[in-house]
Design an enzyme around this catalytic site. Structure first.
Site, short mmCIF file in Angstrom:
data_model
loop_
_atom_site.label_atom_id
_atom_site.label_comp_id
_atom_site.label_asym_id
_atom_site.label_seq_id
_atom_site.Cartn_x
_atom_site.Cartn_y
_atom_site.Cartn_z
N GLU A 105 -9.66 -46.51 -15.94
CA GLU A 105 -10.27 -47.06 -14.72
C GLU A 105 -9.44 -48.24 -14.20
O GLU A 105 -9.24 -48.39 -13.00
CB GLU A 105 -11.72 -47.48 -15.00
CG GLU A 105 -12.62 -46.27 -15.25
CD GLU A 105 -14.03 -46.66 -15.64
OE1 GLU A 105 -14.17 -47.36 -16.66
OE2 GLU A 105 -14.98 -46.27 -14.94
N GLU A 125 -16.03 -41.65 -21.95
CA GLU A 125 -17.33 -42.35 -22.03
C GLU A 125 -18.47 -41.41 -22.38
O GLU A 125 -19.38 -41.76 -23.12
CB GLU A 125 -17.64 -43.05 -20.70
CG GLU A 125 -16.84 -44.32 -20.46
CD GLU A 125 -15.50 -44.09 -19.82
OE1 GLU A 125 -15.00 -42.94 -19.85
OE2 GLU A 125 -14.93 -45.04 -19.27
#
Ligand code: CAA
Ligand code: NAI
Length: 727
Positions: A105, A125
């Site tokens: 990210e 995640e």
């Protein structure tokens, strides 16, 4: 933490440093924010490169901090990605090693990404019970499109650099000097407009069938990750990227993250993550441990028996570049086995080529096929994988004693025979150990490492090291019939069969347990593995067949309830998938499509009549409780007997060898979630109702824990007496 230095006056290089994987702890995020601020303010800096120390960009958020209260976590990564993206100076991510989760990210916030050819990127995640909540679900679809983003975000898959380049995640892949290349690129783009590089400002390119795509992804994850909420939340977040502007999408991403965080799933998955790493840190009651005992080097190996397991073990060794000698009993079996191994190796080469390896063939260790034991004389380790027959195994180990060099370790892949008995026929019992692989052995991650009473700590250390070399998770357990995994599994399966006698249908039981999250229900699993294997084992030990004493009641062995149902199916030639019928029927022998079989219903009615069994309505709740709690109860017994030293060992075995849903942490973690007093009360009730199912009787250790006020799972170990350990 994050250091900032100038290069050639105009490019600032910021290095993330938080060993071992540069995880984004609050301190690192803070340091990065500071370093970025300095670089942005410094008028001499015209471009910025972000890289990671020691050849690793960043493995994402620091998972150890997940349980910290959010107000203590410092600046949010999301704000940092926005700060980077909106900066007028170009920012380039130099990705070496990994860019995972928050690490990717962060890179997506940068304007450009350069990756080393061996780097891997991904958003794992979902595997931790959460979703990418620092804009990953909003920026990635804008960069690579909905379909590819959905795959990455819902599977947590790691993508090698070349594939990342094809997908458009990175802009360039280099074979060396990644940071230098990133600096070159940064210099080149100084002064160029950055609009098209700011992902949050880009429209999401939606195919016309986007809703169908999202719906299809939902169906897929509901099937693949039954009972887990995070994959579904990931899809909802991507849906928000499709329908909402970036800032609204981010709000939805945050909402979904908060929702998931309030469930038990993140804690369970994170527990499972660390448990998988902690099991490598074995300790014996003697004090010997992974820290103090060095493994012996393994340069060459041999495998005996090239059946279902042997061929996978050979492939696994070859994948780890360990040269293997593969031995069979006769020419015919050798031909069959070698063909099977070559076909598995070809498939591995193909997979590697698809991932962009240019020298795939050379990256496998060589395999030599033989019938001659003399070829085993120089190998460092032997893994025996012949039929499950004690006499045969002893014969082979006697022979290995003579042929192998004195320093060679002798391992058996037995799924439950006594390691001590096998070791006792050798001239080196201290170098004999169980290495229990799971099928298919080149794919399954679990290796149960079984210590016998003679096994030395060096042998343990070497077997645990072998697991690591093979990319597997080694779990050290003690020697008892069927070890840990199969010992618990047998009771679970038996319970499912009892429930069928009492009135359930196999498909109802499978559905209940699959809805709970198990990869496969017990009846589909038995049909897949082959009912004849258990039948043979039961016949050998006289539970059925000619050795069974005349006059033994059909549904009783000793004082225990017994179900002859699986034996009768085998007597009728119903071995499962391989014979086209078992608990289900299949389209043909070897077919995989399990269909309920009306024949079985008739057969069961007759069987219940013969044995005077009254059927009753059995709820899903009872199915789950009886099948799972008896397994969990046995887990407590295994701890009490010192066969496993910690509940997390059992959980890692179940999560990685038996398709237990990680979002519940594993059977022992699940027991702690349900609450030990609840598990105890239910076991007491079911035992009272079924006094001939002795394994429903609550274990003393479970009772002790409840009596001690139900301590948290991490303290269970301290309630065990150390003298009980079989390790
Ligand atoms: N946070 C904290 N510790 C981590 C970590 C992380 N993200 N990733 C790895 N570690 C630790 C491991 O626990 C291990 O510690 P010990 O040596 O003390 O046991 C050590 O780093 C090395 O890890 P491995 O043994 O797994 O080493 P490896 O070389 O086999 O694999 C890896 C390295 C590929 C990075 C692997 O560890 C991995 O896949 N890590 C998980 C990455 C991940 O899931 N990241 C997403 C985090 S969530 C997130 O990022 C969301 C957000 O921002 C809000
Ligand atoms: P298998 O029947 O598929 O293969 C056994 C192989 O051993 C055959 O190819 C046979 O020719 C060979 N063999 C027999 N005697 C031999 C000898 N004297 N010398 C050399 N080779 C000989 O059996 P499978 O399923 O591979 O099982 C092997 C072992 O692994 C058993 O101990 C079993 O309990 C264990 N195991 C099996 C699992 C499974 O899922 N099948 C899982 C985990 C362990």
């Amino acid at each position: 933490m994050a250091t900032f230095r100038h290069i050639c006056d105009s490019v600032a290089v910021i290095t993330l440093s938080n060993p071992p994987v540069n995880a984004l702890s609050s301190a690192l995020i803070q340091a990065l924010q500071k370093a970025l601020g300095e670089a942005i303010r410094d008028s001499a800096v015209e471009a910025i490169v972000i890289c990671g120390d020691k050849g690793k960009f960043c493995a994402g958020a620091d998972i150890r901090e997940f349980n910290k209260p959010s107000q203590k976590r410092g600046p949010h990564l999301l704000l940092l990605t926005d700060l980077i993206e909106s900066n007028k100076k170009p920012v380039v991510a130099a990705i070496e090693g990994v860019a995972l989760g928050g690490g990717l990210e962060l890179a997506l916030g940068c304007h450009y990404r350069v990756a080393h050819v061996q780097a891997r990127v991904g958003l794992p995640e979902v595997l931790l019970g959460i979703l990418p909540a620092a804009s990953g679900t909003q920026r990635l679809p804008r960069l690579i499109g909905i379909a590819a983003a959905l795959t990455l975000i819902t599977t947590g898959k790691y993508v090698p650099a070349r594939e990342a380049l094809k997908l458009g995640i990175v802009d360039k892949v280099v074979g060396e000097n990644t940071v230098d290349e990133a600096i070159r690129l940064a210099k080149k783009v100084i002064g160029q407009p950055l609009g098209s590089r700011q992902l949050s400002t880009l429209p999401v390119q939606c195919p016309p069938n986007v809703e169908a795509l999202l719906a299809e992804a939902m169906v897929k994850v509901k099937k693949q990750f039954r009972g887990a909420q995070s994959p579904q939340a990931c899809i909802e977040a991507v849906r928000a990227a499709v329908h909402l502007p970036y800032t609204e999408g981010i709000k939805k991403e945050q909402e979904l993250y908060q929702f998931l965080n309030a469930t038990h799933e993140p804690r369970a998955q994170q527990y499972a993550f660390f448990a998988e790493r902690e099991v490598a840190k074995w300790t014996l009651p003697s004090g010997a441990s992974w820290k103090t005992v060095s493994p012996q080097p393994i340069h060459t190996a041999a495998v005996i028996g090239l059946g279902t397991m042997g061929r996978g073990i050979v492939t696994s060794l070859a994948k780890a570049k360990i040269p293997v000698v593969a031995l069979e009993q006769d020419k015919r079996q050798l031909d069959i086995g070698s063909k099977a191994v070559m076909s598995l190796l070809d498939r591995e080469i193909l997979k590697m080529e698809q991932l962009g390896h240019t020298e795939a063939t050379n990256s496998l260790g060589p395999v030599r096929f033989t019938l001659d034991y003399d070829e085993l004389k120089d190998v460092d380790i032997v893994i025996e994988a012949v039929f499950e027959n004690m006499a045969l195994k002893k014969d082979i180990f006697r022979r290995l004693s003579v042929v192998c060099k004195p320093e060679a370790f002798l391992c058996t892949n037995t799924s439950g025979l006594n390691i001590d008995e096998i070791a006792s026929v050798t001239n080196r019992p201290q170098m004999v150990i169980g290495t229990h692989f799971f099928s298919p052995a080149h794919i399954m991650k679990l290796l149960e490492v079984v210590r016998g009473c003679y096994t030395s700590s060096t042998t343990i250390s070497t077997a645990m090291r072998l697991a690591k070399m093979l990319g597997k998770i080694g779990v050290l357990v003690g020697n008892c019939p069927s070890f840990v995994g199969n010992r618990l599994m047998r009771l679970y399966v038996e319970q499912a069969v009892f429930l069928v006698e009492e009135g359930s249908k196999p498909e109802e039981i499978d559905l209940a347990l699959e809805d709970f999250g198990l990869a496969m229900g017990p009846f589909r699993m038995m049909d897949l593995a082959g009912l004849d294997i258990g039948w043979k084992a039961r016949t050998e030990i006289g539970l059925t067949g000619p050795k069974l004493p005349i006059g033994t009641p059909a549904r009783q062995r000793g004082s225990k309830r017994y179900s002859p149902l699986p034996d009768i199916l085998c007597e009728q030639g119903r071995f499962g998938q391989k014979s086209g019928q078992g608990w289900y029927k299949y389209e043909k022998s070897g077919g995989r499509n399990a269909m309920p079989d009306p024949w079985l219903y008739n057969f069961l009615s007759e069987y219940r009549c013969i044995h005077n069994l009254k059927t009753r309505n059995i709820t899903q709740e009872e199915v789950i409780e009886r099948c799972l709690y008896i397994l969990i109860n046995q887990g407590f017994k295994v701890l009490e007997e010192g066969i496993a030293s910690d509940p997390k060992d059992i959980d890692v075995i179940y999560n990685n060898g038996y398709g237990w849903p990680k979002h519940t942490g594993g059977p022992m973690y699940y027991a702690s979630l349900v609450g030990l007093p609840v598990v105890l009360t239910k076991l007491e009730k079911y035992y009272e109702d079924n006094p001939d199912i002795l394994d429903l009787k609550p274990s003393n250790f479970l009772k002790k824990l409840v009596a001690s006020g139900t301590p948290p799972l991490k303290e269970w170990r301290s309630h065990l007496g150390s003298q009980s350990s079989k390790l």
